[in-house]
Each structure stands twice: as C-alpha cells, then as structure tokens.
Design a protein around this motif. Structure first.
Motif, mmCIF file in Angstrom:
data_model
loop_
_atom_site.group_PDB
_atom_site.id
_atom_site.type_symbol
_atom_site.label_atom_id
_atom_site.label_comp_id
_atom_site.label_asym_id
_atom_site.label_seq_id
_atom_site.Cartn_x
_atom_site.Cartn_y
_atom_site.Cartn_z
ATOM 1 N N THR A 139 77.200 61.311 -42.470
ATOM 2 C CA THR A 139 76.909 60.111 -41.701
ATOM 3 C C THR A 139 77.446 58.894 -42.453
ATOM 4 O O THR A 139 77.808 58.990 -43.640
ATOM 5 N N GLN A 177 84.576 53.864 -37.909
ATOM 6 C CA GLN A 177 84.822 53.818 -36.466
ATOM 7 C C GLN A 177 86.313 53.662 -36.183
ATOM 8 O O GLN A 177 86.867 54.342 -35.312
ATOM 9 N N ARG A 206 84.401 62.488 -34.865
ATOM 10 C CA ARG A 206 83.021 62.000 -34.808
ATOM 11 C C ARG A 206 82.217 62.852 -33.832
ATOM 12 O O ARG A 206 82.607 63.041 -32.690
ATOM 13 N N ASP A 207 81.073 63.344 -34.311
ATOM 14 C CA ASP A 207 80.124 64.070 -33.469
ATOM 15 C C ASP A 207 79.028 63.090 -33.087
ATOM 16 O O ASP A 207 78.260 62.644 -33.944
ATOM 17 N N GLU A 208 78.958 62.752 -31.812
ATOM 18 C CA GLU A 208 78.007 61.755 -31.328
ATOM 19 C C GLU A 208 76.760 62.376 -30.717
ATOM 20 O O GLU A 208 75.969 61.683 -30.083
ATOM 21 N N HIS A 220 75.648 59.400 -35.951
ATOM 22 C CA HIS A 220 76.909 60.101 -35.753
ATOM 23 C C HIS A 220 77.341 60.768 -37.048
ATOM 24 O O HIS A 220 77.180 60.212 -38.138
ATOM 25 N N TYR A 264 80.520 62.357 -39.134
ATOM 26 C CA TYR A 264 81.971 62.276 -39.244
ATOM 27 C C TYR A 264 82.485 63.375 -40.151
ATOM 28 O O TYR A 264 81.824 63.771 -41.106
#
Length: 129
Positions: free
Chosen positions: A25, A49, A59-61, A66, A68
């Motif tokens: 994160t 970002q 990125r896993d949202e 999130h 990364y």
C-alpha cells in the motif's frame, strides 16, 4: 507490448521498495522510504498514482487501501534503462559503458570475477549462434 517509460529517480526508489515487498500500500511504501528520504505521504501517493497511469505500477482497487505492485520485474526495468543509457550516452557501445563503469567505481575482486564469468558466458553464447 510497448516499452514502459523510464522511471524518474523517485519512481525508481518506489519500485525498489515494491520489488523488495512484492506488493504494498502507499502507507507501506511511504514507511519503507522514510529510511532513505523524508518524503510526504501525499507525495508518495500522487507519485504512485501517476506511476499506475504510466503503466509502471499495477493497482488493485478491490480493498479500501489500494495495493500496488510493479508492472515489470527488476531485470526488465533495469535492462530497459541500461539500453537507453548505452544508446544515449555511449552511442550504442557496451564497451564504453563498461569502461566508464569500471573507472567510476572500483570493483572488488569478486565483482571482477563475476564480470569475467559474464564475459566468458557471452562468448560461449555467441559461438553457439
């Protein structure tokens, strides 16, 4: 697949943290960076970002925070950076790059042995082709 953009120095620092962690994160990356540089949390957030937009990070949202991870393995990123350096600074000459590298920082005896082993391996591969 197109080649990713060359990361800036700060982006490379973030990538090194994520290569070491595997994924993380913004808070984890920010914490890990504090040992080497004092950077604000929001600067790390915004940079990560932007790196995701450029394709340097994935990125896993799915979670609140999130997660990364690097888009490429370190070898791929470093290889691209070295190719770029050889082309731009040394007019495509690997010999000139190596000569400058050996004079810029004196390698240890074990590093010289490893360099020689790499040269020997490259010669073998060239003969096989």
């Amino acid at each position: 697949m197109p080649e990713l953009p060359r990361p800036s120095d700060f982006e490379l620092a973030i990538l090194r943290v994520l290569w070491r962690l595997g994924e993380g994160t913004v808070r984890q990356v920010h914490g890990a960076l504090q040992a080497e540089r004092q950077q604000g949390y929001t600067t790390v957030l915004k940079t990560m970002q932007i790196m995701a937009e450029k394709g340097l990070l994935r990125r896993d949202e799915s979670a609140k925070s999130h997660v990364y991870r690097p888009a490429e393995a370190p070898q791929a990123t470093r290889g691209s950076m070295v190719r770029d350096l050889v082309d731009k600074a040394f007019e495509g000459s690997a010999l000139q790059l190596l000569a400058h590298a050996l004079h810029a920082k004196r390698p240890s005896a074990s590093e010289l042995d490893e360099i020689q082993a790499l040269i020997d391996q490259a010669r073998l591969e060239r003969r096989r082709k």
